[in-house]
Design a protein around this motif. Structure first.
Motif, short mmCIF file in Angstrom:
data_model
loop_
_atom_site.label_atom_id
_atom_site.label_comp_id
_atom_site.label_asym_id
_atom_site.label_seq_id
_atom_site.Cartn_x
_atom_site.Cartn_y
_atom_site.Cartn_z
N ALA A 127 19.95 6.71 -14.44
CA ALA A 127 20.94 5.90 -15.16
C ALA A 127 21.92 5.23 -14.21
N ASP A 128 22.19 5.87 -13.06
CA ASP A 128 23.20 5.37 -12.15
C ASP A 128 22.65 4.43 -11.08
N ARG A 129 21.41 4.57 -10.74
CA ARG A 129 20.87 3.81 -9.61
C ARG A 129 20.68 2.35 -9.98
N LEU A 175 23.60 -9.55 -5.26
CA LEU A 175 24.74 -8.81 -4.75
C LEU A 175 25.40 -8.00 -5.86
N ASP A 176 25.52 -8.58 -7.03
CA ASP A 176 26.12 -7.88 -8.17
C ASP A 176 25.26 -6.70 -8.62
N VAL A 177 23.94 -6.86 -8.52
CA VAL A 177 23.03 -5.81 -8.96
C VAL A 177 22.94 -4.68 -7.94
N ASN A 178 22.79 -5.04 -6.66
CA ASN A 178 22.68 -4.03 -5.62
C ASN A 178 23.12 -4.61 -4.27
N PRO A 179 24.36 -4.36 -3.87
CA PRO A 179 24.84 -4.88 -2.59
C PRO A 179 24.14 -4.26 -1.39
#
Length: 208
Positions: A11-13, A99-103
């Motif tokens: 859920a967090d990743r 970037l918003d999804v995964n920096p």
């Protein structure tokens, strides 16, 4: 990085860990097929979900916001999640969306000698009739080159500069498609290391 994946709950990743970027006719279909052999990698299904980027294929352009619920559904398994939507490379909106999804995302960029690639891309479009389907006339290469959509997928230095304005250089591994043919094992080892994954013995004899 591997420790982060192990400790984070589903859920967090982030919904994605890495991307195969680049241009059409640069060997990305072959690369995705080969990388999918690795049980540590969870490749998107389909290979090109085309959800984060506004560029969705040579001709497709969409201004709607990404559907992240749909995006989560294109990945299965707990491995390193790779999105193979290559057209995100030339999309001006994609770097900030990623970037918003995964920096912490990492990238493999597949490239090819630009003139040869552009001509191969044009020929593919003509052979499939995609230009006519989308109301374009690419009957001659000189005509197609006037279409910004072909230029977007050809002048890769512009796209690369855009991504480097958002992510550090060390996040990117650029791969010449000629090396995929001449030394596939070495290229795959480099990619696996770049993604911080354990080395894997790939079957490179598969043709796509």
């Amino acid at each position: 990085h591997k420790a982060r994946l192990e400790l984070a709950s589903m859920a967090d990743r982030p919904p994605v860990d890495g991307f195969i970027l680049g241009l059409p006719k640069c060997g990305t279909t072959w690369l995705a097929e080969i990388l999918s052999q690795n049980p540590s990698i969870s490749f998107s299904s389909p290979k090109e979900p085309n959800i984060l980027a506004s560029h969705r294929g040579t001709f497709g352009r969409h201004d709607d916001n990404p559907d992240f619920g749909e995006y989560n559904e294109v990945f299965e398994g707990d491995g390193f999640r790779i999105d193979g939507s290559i057209h995100a490379f030339s999309c001006p909106k994609a770097p900030m969306r990623v970037l918003d999804v995964n920096p912490d995302a990492r990238f493999v960029v597949c490239l090819r000698e630009p003139v040869e690639r552009a001509f191969s891309h044009w020929k593919m479009v003509r052979d499939t009739g995609a230009d006519r389907t989308h109301g374009a006339d690419w009957s001659e290469f000189s005509i197609a080159w006037e279409d910004q959509r072909l230029r977007d997928d050809s002048i890769w230095s512009v796209s690369m500069a855009r991504w480097l304005g958002v992510f550090e250089k060390d996040r990117f591994l650029c791969v010449d498609s000629a090396r995929m043919r001449s030394e596939p094992e070495e290229v795959l080892d480099e990619i696996t290391s770049h993604l911080f994954l354990d080395q894997f013995e790939y079957d490179c004899k598969i043709e796509v």
